[in-house]
Design a protein around this motif. Sequence first.
Motif, PDB file in Angstrom:
ATOM      1  N   ALA A 156      34.762  24.382  21.792  1.00 44.50           N
ATOM      2  CA  ALA A 156      33.859  25.404  22.807  1.00 44.50           C
ATOM      3  C   ALA A 156      34.752  26.188  23.502  1.00 44.50           C
ATOM      4  O   ALA A 156      35.921  26.036  23.511  1.00 44.50           O
ATOM      5  CB  ALA A 156      33.182  24.522  23.718  1.00 44.50           C
ATOM      6  N   GLY A 157      34.142  27.208  24.215  1.00 41.25           N
ATOM      7  CA  GLY A 157      35.014  28.010  25.112  1.00 41.25           C
ATOM      8  C   GLY A 157      34.476  28.763  26.138  1.00 41.25           C
ATOM      9  O   GLY A 157      33.192  28.709  26.360  1.00 41.25           O
ATOM     10  N   PHE A 158      35.192  29.339  27.181  1.00 41.94           N
ATOM     11  CA  PHE A 158      34.643  29.895  28.290  1.00 41.94           C
ATOM     12  C   PHE A 158      35.848  30.806  28.750  1.00 41.94           C
ATOM     13  O   PHE A 158      36.930  30.920  28.389  1.00 41.94           O
ATOM     14  CB  PHE A 158      34.588  28.959  29.351  1.00 41.94           C
ATOM     15  CG  PHE A 158      36.022  28.359  29.732  1.00 41.94           C
ATOM     16  CD1 PHE A 158      36.724  28.986  30.940  1.00 41.94           C
ATOM     17  CD2 PHE A 158      36.318  27.115  29.433  1.00 41.94           C
ATOM     18  CE1 PHE A 158      37.709  28.189  31.203  1.00 41.94           C
ATOM     19  CE2 PHE A 158      37.418  26.598  29.937  1.00 41.94           C
ATOM     20  CZ  PHE A 158      38.091  27.052  30.845  1.00 41.94           C
ATOM     21  N   THR A 159      35.068  31.994  29.472  1.00 37.41           N
ATOM     22  CA  THR A 159      36.002  33.131  29.816  1.00 37.41           C
ATOM     23  C   THR A 159      35.498  33.675  31.129  1.00 37.41           C
ATOM     24  O   THR A 159      34.463  33.649  31.406  1.00 37.41           O
ATOM     25  CB  THR A 159      35.950  34.129  28.839  1.00 37.41           C
ATOM     26  OG1 THR A 159      37.040  34.898  28.850  1.00 37.41           O
ATOM     27  CG2 THR A 159      34.918  34.877  28.503  1.00 37.41           C
ATOM     28  N   ASN A 160      36.537  34.655  31.749  1.00 36.05           N
ATOM     29  CA  ASN A 160      36.035  35.088  32.978  1.00 36.05           C
ATOM     30  C   ASN A 160      36.570  36.692  32.965  1.00 36.05           C
ATOM     31  O   ASN A 160      37.619  36.874  32.208  1.00 36.05           O
ATOM     32  CB  ASN A 160      36.837  34.454  34.028  1.00 36.05           C
ATOM     33  CG  ASN A 160      36.447  35.060  35.571  1.00 36.05           C
ATOM     34  OD1 ASN A 160      35.457  34.814  35.959  1.00 36.05           O
ATOM     35  ND2 ASN A 160      37.428  35.653  35.996  1.00 36.05           N
ATOM     36  N   SER A 161      35.752  37.492  33.498  1.00 33.72           N
ATOM     37  CA  SER A 161      36.383  38.933  33.754  1.00 33.72           C
ATOM     38  C   SER A 161      35.832  39.507  35.152  1.00 33.72           C
ATOM     39  O   SER A 161      34.990  38.895  35.576  1.00 33.72           O
ATOM     40  CB  SER A 161      36.071  39.849  32.516  1.00 33.72           C
ATOM     41  OG  SER A 161      34.821  40.232  32.632  1.00 33.72           O
ATOM     42  N   GLY A 162      36.527  40.638  35.564  1.00 32.32           N
ATOM     43  CA  GLY A 162      35.990  41.025  36.781  1.00 32.32           C
ATOM     44  C   GLY A 162      34.827  41.950  36.792  1.00 32.32           C
ATOM     45  O   GLY A 162      34.162  42.145  37.718  1.00 32.32           O
ATOM     46  N   SER A 163      34.294  42.216  35.370  1.00 32.33           N
ATOM     47  CA  SER A 163      33.028  42.991  35.242  1.00 32.33           C
ATOM     48  C   SER A 163      32.141  41.840  34.613  1.00 32.33           C
ATOM     49  O   SER A 163      32.438  41.066  34.423  1.00 32.33           O
ATOM     50  CB  SER A 163      33.152  44.119  34.018  1.00 32.33           C
ATOM     51  OG  SER A 163      34.123  45.088  34.472  1.00 32.33           O
ATOM     52  N   MET A 164      30.896  42.391  34.844  1.00 32.38           N
ATOM     53  CA  MET A 164      29.544  41.519  34.498  1.00 32.38           C
ATOM     54  C   MET A 164      29.599  41.222  32.955  1.00 32.38           C
ATOM     55  O   MET A 164      29.700  40.301  32.538  1.00 32.38           O
ATOM     56  CB  MET A 164      28.371  42.082  35.005  1.00 32.38           C
ATOM     57  CG  MET A 164      27.906  42.108  36.574  1.00 32.38           C
ATOM     58  SD  MET A 164      28.004  40.375  37.451  1.00 32.38           S
ATOM     59  CE  MET A 164      27.772  40.709  38.755  1.00 32.38           C
ATOM     60  N   SER A 165      30.052  42.365  32.314  1.00 30.86           N
ATOM     61  CA  SER A 165      29.880  42.276  30.792  1.00 30.86           C
ATOM     62  C   SER A 165      31.261  41.872  30.598  1.00 30.86           C
ATOM     63  O   SER A 165      31.941  40.982  30.174  1.00 30.86           O
ATOM     64  CB  SER A 165      29.471  43.396  30.069  1.00 30.86           C
ATOM     65  OG  SER A 165      29.627  43.145  28.668  1.00 30.86           O
ATOM     66  N   ALA A 183      37.007  32.545  44.977  1.00 28.45           N
ATOM     67  CA  ALA A 183      35.773  33.645  45.082  1.00 28.45           C
ATOM     68  C   ALA A 183      35.092  33.300  43.871  1.00 28.45           C
ATOM     69  O   ALA A 183      34.198  33.973  43.415  1.00 28.45           O
ATOM     70  CB  ALA A 183      36.105  35.204  45.227  1.00 28.45           C
ATOM     71  N   VAL A 184      35.535  32.250  42.981  1.00 29.64           N
ATOM     72  CA  VAL A 184      34.710  32.137  41.686  1.00 29.64           C
ATOM     73  C   VAL A 184      33.516  31.761  41.947  1.00 29.64           C
ATOM     74  O   VAL A 184      33.137  31.007  42.991  1.00 29.64           O
ATOM     75  CB  VAL A 184      35.595  31.022  40.640  1.00 29.64           C
ATOM     76  CG1 VAL A 184      34.641  30.901  39.435  1.00 29.64           C
ATOM     77  CG2 VAL A 184      36.962  31.548  40.313  1.00 29.64           C
ATOM     78  N   GLY A 239      30.580  32.283  30.013  1.00 29.40           N
ATOM     79  CA  GLY A 239      31.161  33.344  30.639  1.00 29.40           C
ATOM     80  C   GLY A 239      30.822  33.614  32.119  1.00 29.40           C
ATOM     81  O   GLY A 239      29.760  33.029  32.756  1.00 29.40           O
ATOM     82  N   ALA A 240      31.897  34.049  33.000  1.00 29.93           N
ATOM     83  CA  ALA A 240      32.046  33.868  34.214  1.00 29.93           C
ATOM     84  C   ALA A 240      32.575  35.353  34.852  1.00 29.93           C
ATOM     85  O   ALA A 240      33.222  36.146  33.852  1.00 29.93           O
ATOM     86  CB  ALA A 240      32.794  33.038  34.902  1.00 29.93           C
ATOM     87  N   GLN A 241      32.221  35.701  35.855  1.00 34.37           N
ATOM     88  CA  GLN A 241      32.580  37.012  36.560  1.00 34.37           C
ATOM     89  C   GLN A 241      33.272  36.641  37.864  1.00 34.37           C
ATOM     90  O   GLN A 241      32.463  35.997  38.814  1.00 34.37           O
ATOM     91  CB  GLN A 241      31.500  38.177  36.488  1.00 34.37           C
ATOM     92  CG  GLN A 241      31.645  39.185  37.261  1.00 34.37           C
ATOM     93  CD  GLN A 241      31.509  39.402  38.817  1.00 34.37           C
ATOM     94  OE1 GLN A 241      30.804  38.724  39.153  1.00 34.37           O
ATOM     95  NE2 GLN A 241      32.412  40.270  39.538  1.00 34.37           N
ATOM     96  N   THR A 242      34.278  37.321  38.092  1.00 37.69           N
ATOM     97  CA  THR A 242      34.757  37.401  39.570  1.00 37.69           C
ATOM     98  C   THR A 242      35.474  38.498  39.881  1.00 37.69           C
ATOM     99  O   THR A 242      36.299  39.109  38.920  1.00 37.69           O
ATOM    100  CB  THR A 242      36.124  36.304  39.729  1.00 37.69           C
ATOM    101  OG1 THR A 242      35.469  35.008  39.008  1.00 37.69           O
ATOM    102  CG2 THR A 242      36.651  35.764  41.011  1.00 37.69           C
ATOM    103  N   TRP A 243      35.371  38.864  41.192  1.00 34.99           N
ATOM    104  CA  TRP A 243      35.961  40.337  41.689  1.00 34.99           C
ATOM    105  C   TRP A 243      37.247  40.268  41.341  1.00 34.99           C
ATOM    106  O   TRP A 243      38.043  39.253  42.028  1.00 34.99           O
ATOM    107  CB  TRP A 243      35.360  40.547  42.928  1.00 34.99           C
ATOM    108  CG  TRP A 243      33.868  40.307  43.413  1.00 34.99           C
ATOM    109  CD1 TRP A 243      33.312  39.513  44.293  1.00 34.99           C
ATOM    110  CD2 TRP A 243      32.969  41.015  42.907  1.00 34.99           C
ATOM    111  NE1 TRP A 243      31.866  39.649  44.217  1.00 34.99           N
ATOM    112  CE2 TRP A 243      31.612  40.393  43.082  1.00 34.99           C
ATOM    113  CE3 TRP A 243      32.849  41.835  41.786  1.00 34.99           C
ATOM    114  CZ2 TRP A 243      30.496  41.213  42.925  1.00 34.99           C
ATOM    115  CZ3 TRP A 243      31.429  42.468  41.266  1.00 34.99           C
ATOM    116  CH2 TRP A 243      30.431  41.972  41.752  1.00 34.99           C
ATOM    117  N   ASN A 244      37.840  41.380  40.866  1.00 34.50           N
ATOM    118  CA  ASN A 244      39.400  41.465  40.722  1.00 34.50           C
ATOM    119  C   ASN A 244      40.060  41.519  41.923  1.00 34.50           C
ATOM    120  O   ASN A 244      41.211  41.291  41.980  1.00 34.50           O
ATOM    121  CB  ASN A 244      39.499  43.021  39.924  1.00 34.50           C
ATOM    122  CG  ASN A 244      39.139  42.985  38.692  1.00 34.50           C
ATOM    123  OD1 ASN A 244      39.053  41.969  37.906  1.00 34.50           O
ATOM    124  ND2 ASN A 244      38.939  44.139  38.059  1.00 34.50           N
TER     125      ASN A 244
END
Length: 197
Positions: A95-104, A165-166, A154-159
């Motif tokens: 399985a997998g997960f990822t994070n980026s600063g943008s919503m998409s 802040a997660v 999928g996750a989003q955290t401010w850059n």
Amino acid sequence: MSTITVGIAYTSGYGHTRELANAAAQGAGSVPGTVAETIDVAAMTDDGWPTLDRCDAIIFGSPTYMGSASGAFHAFAEATSARWMTRAWQDKIAAGFTNSGSMSGDKLHTLQYFSMLAAQHGMHWISLGLLPGWNTTTASEHDHNRLGFYLGAGAQTWNDQGPEAVHDADLSTARYLGQRVATHTRRFVATSEVARL
């Protein structure tokens, strides 16, 4: 039934993805008879490979940078070719997960990359299994799967913010993924043990 092991093989540039890896490990470890191990593949030594080989399931995690997994994760994935040649990970759960600063942030591409890596190894991919949250006027950003991914978490955290802040909903979603992977892995392993009798 014997104890199962879920490995979380991840990289984290700024600590955000590490928080998600720890949450996934918490979720997996909450399933009785399950041991969860987090492995930072960017810092992994040769000793880390046997650990992953012994795992019944591997959850891949990386930040999404420039539309894909990080360079450190790509280096790890290329290094798995030795496992690919011997089919060492054949029939493990993935399985997998990822994070980026943008919503998409093109996170879907990273999850697709993880699922393709798993397919190349002959692994069985487990989706997130949650309906999307935060998609009606009565919904909330605190819903599970608030960003609406299906293939993985999928996750989003401010850059400009640190690991603290997660978003709580993203951590909760990662815990759910870990629990789901552990539950399905236990079922798969139990079925395999019965088939061998």
